[in-house]
Design an enzyme around this catalytic site. Structure first.
Site, PDB file in Angstrom:
ATOM      1  N   CYS A  99       0.822  -1.201   0.000  1.00 48.30           N
ATOM      2  CA  CYS A  99       0.000   0.000   0.000  1.00 48.30           C
ATOM      3  C   CYS A  99       0.860   1.257   0.000  1.00 48.30           C
ATOM      4  CB  CYS A  99      -0.952  -0.020   1.190  1.00 48.30           C
ATOM      5  SG  CYS A  99      -0.208  -0.472   2.764  1.00 48.30           S
ATOM      6  N   TYR A 100       1.856   1.318   0.890  1.00 45.41           N
ATOM      7  CA  TYR A 100       2.719   2.502   0.916  1.00 45.41           C
ATOM      8  C   TYR A 100       3.448   2.691  -0.420  1.00 45.41           C
ATOM      9  CZ  TYR A 100       2.135   2.870   6.047  1.00 45.41           C
ATOM     10  OH  TYR A 100       1.637   3.016   7.316  1.00 45.41           O
TER      11      TYR A 100
END
Lengths: 348, 348, 348, 348
Positions: free
Chosen positions: D151-152
């Site tokens: 996600c990051y």
């Protein structure tokens, strides 16, 4: 026999006023004798803040009905820009802690540039002390007018000032990402601060332009001895209170991350409200300071060599506003600065 | 010179233990000298609760390593069912406030039925006082063992008991809908209490079967003089702390809604922690009592004639647990019951 | 070739309007061709609702600039009281789903009493259908004007109406405690709905006086065949969306809790959006219906014999407002009522 | 007639699995025919996720009971480290989107160093495509195994990759502060993720050590053509879902802030899910992407000359996990990548 300090809160209907009333409860000397609020004048405090229902507090009145000859101490919680003439009009014997930004900038041009209008109390400005307590204690003790620092500056500069003073970091390298609870935006009814607009989301705001940069650059430059510009990005969190700054700094030649931590530990070793975590203790969270006057900080290695990351937390309504105001007022009246401020966060 | 009361908290790693440590901070007499926690024994408290980092607290130890001959006061925060033999094993000179449900039911059969196993300290049970302070003050003062009431019973019975005692309501008509913060479920890691499972949703639970009904029916029946059954539905809220009970009652013949309110106002007129709102003051919210020992209640007309609605709020960790425990302990040692409990809610 | 239904949303700047735009996205027939909003007229929708940035939506305009001869369907999201003359002024060919309360009460005197002014479109009122879809499907199909039910009435009456129709419960015994998310209060800037005032607290409001009682009593009485008064207490939750009703009813002679559940299961067996949990499946939570048109209910034994407790959940902006409005509009235009409404809750 | 793609979700009891089931509902081709979950095998899905109660889903089974000869597509939602041998054991005809980190690092030494054990499927690793869709579309279309990005990395690299490719920024200057919702931590019962521990507080974690740095540095270096190290600090927010990255970059000589924005606008002009705000449109918030596959970004001048600030938002469970997985799977089977992904955020 102790003397009572007759205390007024101007603009008492906002959140910083409410927090002051909470932390002044049971104070051995400061007794609230006047509360002002223009739009809600005439209301008893329990209509404005039902959680203060059981306090023995005066009703809100309009500012011009207060006889300040009977007041010793004023906490000024009025909005930015409205405070200068109000404070300039107070009798000389009154001591003042101003929670607004009105007396924080020493350079009149800077003030005009950041706030969009000329300063209206230039003589008084010269007498104001920028009250980041741990870095201005003696001046605060002697001051008549203390400009209480902003929340972001308090959270960021407590770790930064000692490092800059020691020339341990490159002051031109500072980058601050900060997270704030919504109470910093005050109690005014704004669509953007409705529960439905805030809960379960985060956002950045004031990118590259937030006014707190002005006072940070002023104080950092003063300590550095040269003009410092910083990168600063504030973010709004779904929190009622709490502030966390993640600060990235470049180590000056010959310095280490552990060295920075040691430096801060030593600098704050005797302080009651500023705490530096040891290596291995992780980073602080805002839960740990909610409702207190504490600042907790930690120092970490950045992934990129030669840089350090600092995490610093406060309660934006506490050390970032009302409890630091009380800490300063305690000093201004010769009291132990921790009077009525020794408590733990309410958790959970 | 005042004597120090040496105080132990058993099961100190839970939320009620943490809240006790918070509200005991600065207490003039009670000094924490032992903290037990079986699974986390050996840890300093700041590893368990970092927000207590700056407290001067002993480390957690296993129960059987504590020398209770040096302890005067025990707050027992152990889970239901585990407390009976522990408390039975304490020396006679130790006074105890038990926050579990273990000594709340006076009828051993009732206990066995609701809790699924026989009571293991029947003799000791006979000496226990059900410590709803405002309704048992003299007994608490004289008690060695106080069974601190549950949160839902505290919130519900403070308004109900005076009305039943005055025969102003039909005790067989009582219907309680209650809302609770999640901290009541404790600190154990449970999937159902994750942030992701709780935030932004509400649910009912224990419908028709919640164990707090047992102690409510016991106390309501005792006051009424006949067996009372109640309807009670608890709900879980996305709150850390806070409890609100909405109670519907049928007026006994000759009674009015205003009469009920007057009755409660008079009954609690001298109380420091129980407050009855006047007609026209609206209803209390849980915000107004967070972190306090207060209960605030209001009385309203139901849409259906002959019925009244009562709203009662407490902090489930406060008056519903730890601060009522301290209020009781203060009384047991001859102190002003409000010692260290006089404060306002933290709002916002 | 399918015909496009030209659709206008009046008062599109509120939350029910935004929800309608979300659920209309991709609808096979309904195409949004006009959006009105008096105070924000002229703004593109992405300035009002940035999350709709990528929708192909017309800008907001003032009501009197819309040519309704080019509109087939109107969703009216205007505030209560402002809607009657607006709707009365629409051309005859326009079909209308009104989300306000303006056309929900059939008795003009009742309307005047609850809403404080005389009804301004009495003839039109006579043609309105109270659109609780599952109980008015045929009438909705044939209607020109559907009064979309309130959120509390939808949540409460879906379980109650079949039981009253079957005379399985005593209609004079109904007591409803309901919990609502804040979005029900709309998007207007109000201090009481700020994040800081709502988060981490709960409160009751409108005690004994909430206007939704009027439509509930109307519909329950109509089904019962005699005048019914109910006890109803709404509560405000720190939720953006979600509604839960806890309903206590007295069983009519010869009825059982299991019988009630069976009755509801059978009544709703063929329904797409109303679901009755089986014995042993527990109670529903609002998480399970967020963002959907679903209502889930469960039936439980009360602790007091002869009574049952029913838990019913909806999304107050969904089945309680905008998705039921779409369900009704689908029927009014001969479509499958589930068109664009078949989805699961977003969890977590 | 379209062919059905028989789809299995491995590790379906976690949040990314639940989100996949939500967004697969109504998909024209992908039909869920197997769901695995070792510890909860045997349970119907509605016991695991009641909000999926009304879906027509198979029960959870143990992995080794699935006949993968009847499966065409696997979404692998298993924990990091457990996935390599599982995926290596699947028949050749099965296409796989792996949401774990197991196949994201191409260098086996890097993998071993960051994850603490040797990679167990080195041959398979060589065939994996790092599936940041907009930067690997053709490779994804041809892939059998797609390593779905973290996600990051997704949130950060969508803005960074085009700027590095264009040599518009100094790749060694990148500093990322990121904020994430709690769902990223999964559904396992952990004390630190309880509502009571998360709500109303924020914290930094994984400072200088978060594993997502490995894949970011890999991809950024690959694009830059030289080894890049980044500063990255993730923070945990009281959000169920949502992610915001605040990225500070140094402009390469000859570049401007407006130039960067233009570059990104052009790069993503044809994309369905990546959106670049115009100058003057402010910054995006996570509210605007909750529940969607969207990434929205904005570019701003830093206070320090020569630097820019970029804000990028996604839903960590959406574009940061499950919806990007579906976007990739759509491509792998020759479908429009937006199939079943065209929707707006649920707001409020």
């Amino acid at each position: 026999m102790t003397q009572t300090i007759r205390t007024a809160i101007l603009g008492a209907s906002g959140y910083t006023g409410a927090e002051l009333m909470r932390v002044l409860h049971g104070h051995p000397l400061f007794r609230i004798t006047a509360l002002t609020g223009e739009s809600q004048a005439g209301k008893p405090m329990h209509e404005v803040y039902p959680h203060l229902r059981f306090a023995d507090l005066p009703a809100l009145v309009k500012h011009d009905t207060v006889d300040f000859s009977n007041i010793d101490l004023v906490f000024c919680c009025l909005p930015h820009g409205t405070t200068q003439t109000i404070i300039a009009g107070l009798p000389d014997h009154v001591k003042i802690v101003d929670l607004s930004a009105d007396f924080r900038l020493f350079n009149a041009d800077e003030y005009a540039q950041w706030y969009g209008h000329p300063h209206q109390a230039l003589e008084l400005q010269k007498t104001a002390v920028y009250g980041l307590t741990e870095h201005a204690r003696d001046a605060v003790k002697a001051a008549r007018l203390v400009a209480n620092p902003g929340c972001y500056p308090t959270c960021s500069m407590l770790p930064l000032l000692p490092l800059i003073a020691a020339r341990a970091i490159d002051a031109t390298s500072i980058s601050i990402n900060a997270l704030s609870g919504v109470s910093g935006a005050g109690r005014a009814a704004k669509q953007s601060n409705l529960y439905t607009e805030i809960a379960e989301g985060v956002s950045a705001y004031g990118i590259g332009s937030h006014r707190h940069m002005a006072e940070m650059e002023q104080e950092l430059s003063r300590t550095a001895g040269y003009a410092v510009r910083i990168s600063f990005t504030p973010h709004l969190m779904p929190l009622k209170r709490g502030m966390l700054a993640t600060i990235r700094v470049k180590l000056a030649a010959g310095n280490t991350v552990d060295g920075l931590r040691d430096m801060l530990s030593k600098r704050y070793a005797g302080e009651r409200f500023v705490h530096v975590l040891k290596a291995g203790e992780g980073a602080p969270t805002t839960h740990q300071v909610a409702g207190t006057n504490d600042c907790i900080m930690s120092v970490h290695a950045d992934r990129v060599e030669g840089y350090a990351l600092i995490i610093s937390v406060i309660d934006n309504l506490g050390k970032g506003a009302s409890t630091q105001a009380l800490q300063n007022a305690n000093l201004m009246f010769g009291l132990d600065e921790a009077t009525n401020l020794d408590c733990f966060a309410q958790f959970p």
